[in-house]
Motif scaffolding. Structure first.
Motif, short mmCIF file in Angstrom:
data_model
loop_
_atom_site.label_atom_id
_atom_site.label_comp_id
_atom_site.label_asym_id
_atom_site.label_seq_id
_atom_site.Cartn_x
_atom_site.Cartn_y
_atom_site.Cartn_z
N GLY A 121 71.91 28.42 29.19
CA GLY A 121 72.69 27.55 30.04
C GLY A 121 72.02 27.32 31.37
N HIS A 158 70.55 29.86 33.99
CA HIS A 158 71.61 30.87 34.12
C HIS A 158 71.03 32.25 33.83
N ARG A 180 78.65 26.39 36.42
CA ARG A 180 78.00 26.38 35.11
C ARG A 180 78.06 24.99 34.52
N GLU A 181 76.94 24.54 34.00
CA GLU A 181 76.91 23.22 33.37
C GLU A 181 77.27 23.33 31.91
#
Length: 76
Positions: free
Chosen positions: A42, A55, A75-76
Motif C-alpha cells: 500500500g 506504507h 492510507r490510499e
C-alpha cells in the motif's frame, strides 16, 4: 415430507440449517476485505500536497507526517 405438509422427518442435507456454510478467506470476504484490508502493501498519501510514500507495516499512515508539509498522511 411425505405429504408436503411439513410433518416429515428432519433432514440432514443442504437447506436444513445444520451446515457450516459461509464464505472462507479465499473468496474475498475475509475479516476486513476490500479497501479496508491493510496488509504490508500500500501507499501513504498526503491529503494536502499529494506526496506519496510506501506504507510501512505496523505503522499506520495517520501516524506519519508528510516530509514536504508536515500534514498527517492517510492510507490510499
Amino acid at each position: 415430507m411425505p405429504r408436503g405438509d411439513g410433518t416429515g422427518p428432519a433432514g440432514k442435507g443442504p437447506g436444513t440449517g445444520r451446515g457450516r456454510g459461509g464464505r472462507g478467506q479465499g473468496t474475498g470476504m475475509g475479516r476486513m476485505g476490500g479497501a479496508q484490508a491493510g496488509g504490508a502493501l500500500g501507499v501513504c498519501i498526503c491529503p494536502n500536497c499529494g506526496q506519496r510514500q510506501p506504507h510501512e507495516r505496523g505503522i499506520p499512515c495517520y501516524q506519519k507526517q508528510c516530509p514536504n508539509c508536515g500534514t498527517a498522511m492517510i492510507r490510499e
